[in-house]
Write a protein that holds these residues in place. Structure first.
Motif, PDB file in Angstrom:
ATOM      1  N   VAL A   9      17.512  29.441  -6.619  1.00  0.00           N
ATOM      2  CA  VAL A   9      17.217  29.623  -8.213  1.00  0.00           C
ATOM      3  C   VAL A   9      17.345  28.273  -8.812  1.00  0.00           C
ATOM      4  N   LEU A  21      18.303  33.643 -12.582  1.00  0.00           N
ATOM      5  CA  LEU A  21      19.629  33.873 -11.757  1.00  0.00           C
ATOM      6  C   LEU A  21      19.913  35.369 -11.553  1.00  0.00           C
ATOM      7  N   ALA A  24      17.298  36.969  -9.689  1.00  0.00           N
ATOM      8  CA  ALA A  24      17.498  36.795  -8.072  1.00  0.00           C
ATOM      9  C   ALA A  24      18.670  37.399  -7.693  1.00  0.00           C
TER      10      ALA A  24
END
Length: 311
Positions: A9, A21, A24
């Motif tokens: 990331v 983030l 992710a």
């Protein structure tokens, strides 16, 4: 996405809010995958000063890295997730895209996830944004994230190429794109849609050939593309109701359909292009990312080798 084990990331150092983030973590949680948040920093003034010795400059760089590492660790406290291991890495490098790709290659990451924003068209011709470099040169999939949520039962739009049935490379890439989409659709209970564009009738033909029937020609091309995309959809158990065939350039058609169906993600294939032609022409993905209000996942063909990979 079935083999998603390691996500890289890219952190935005200018913001305490990190959509990439957050996305992710959503992707990694069901797989128990690991995340590494990555920050590439550089200050030209530290390299140019002649007052300090090389040792002193190195100490100053280490001090800046330590400060950013501390900031990163504090930032991560707001993104804790018991199902996901999150590590961090701060690197001093004067070319962010190179440091990202090299780290992704050396760490065998499965995907690069990065936040994105609207790019200045004129500046992009001269100074290619990091996003564009990643889409051109990263050997792993690149997910560019906009600041919005992925709704449950949303829509994923796959840009496929069915213009040449004999092209095995395109057929393989089409399958790869759709497989990624179906894996994500299963995780997020989403619909998978296919989009294909086809060129309009060449103007020169209509001018040079008086008896040329432009309407019939256009209808024939449209029907060929509709038949091919229906066959492709059927082979992946996708409803023909979710197939979209439009006349025009891909960079125009894809954003239009993405808006019409309110897609949360567009997936397309991209090939590396370098040199002057890359600056002036670019890839479809590079044009599309600035015209959609959703995430974009760029996938390389099998066998693609990044120019940054070492022999």
């Amino acid at each position: 996405m079935k083999d998603l084990k390691k996500l890289l990331v890219v952190i935005d150092p200018t913001s305490d809010v990190q959509p990439a983030l957050a996305r992710a973590i959503e992707l990694a949680s069901p797989h128990g995958a690991d995340i590494t948040v990555f920050l590439s920093i550089f200050d030209f003034s530290y390299e140019m000063t002649s007052i300090l010795s090389g040792h002193e400059r190195e100490a100053m760089r280490e001090g800046v890295i330590s400060q950013r590492q501390a900031w990163l660790e504090e930032l991560l406290m707001g993104y804790t997730n018991e199902k996901v291991q999150i590590d961090s890495e701060v690197i001093w490098h004067n070319r962010p895209f190179e440091s990202i790709i090299q780290y992704a290659i050396s760490g065998n990451f499965d995907i690069i996830v990065k936040g994105t924003h609207l790019h200045d068209k004129l500046k992009s011709v001269i100074f290619t944004p990091t996003d564009w470099h990643l889409m051109r040169k990263a050997p792993v999939p690149v997910l560019l994230v906009k600041d919005h949520a992925w709704p449950v039962a949303g829509k994923i739009l796959c840009a496929v190429n069915v213009g040449t049935e004999e092209d095995d490379d395109h057929q393989t890439l089409n399958g790869k794109i759709i497989e990624y989409a179906k894996d994500l659709a299963k995780q997020f209970n989403a619909q998978v849609h296919l989009i294909n564009s086809y060129p309009g009738t060449p103007v020169n033909l209509a001018i040079e050939l008086p008896d040329f029937d432009a309407h019939t020609y256009g209808e024939t091309i449209r029907m060929q593309h509709e038949q091919r995309i229906s066959y492709l959809a059927n082979s992946f158990d996708i409803s023909s109701d979710f197939c979209h065939v439009k006349e025009g350039l891909p960079e125009d058609v894809i954003p239009d359909v993405a808006r019409q169906i309110d897609a949360e993600l567009v997936i397309l294939g991209t090939v590396g292009r370098t040199g002057f032609s890359a600056a002036l022409i670019g890839n479809t993905a590079e044009h599309v990312i600035d015209s959609i209000n959703c995430d974009l996942l760029a996938i390389k063909p099998d066998g693609y080798r990044s120019p940054l990979e070492k022999d």
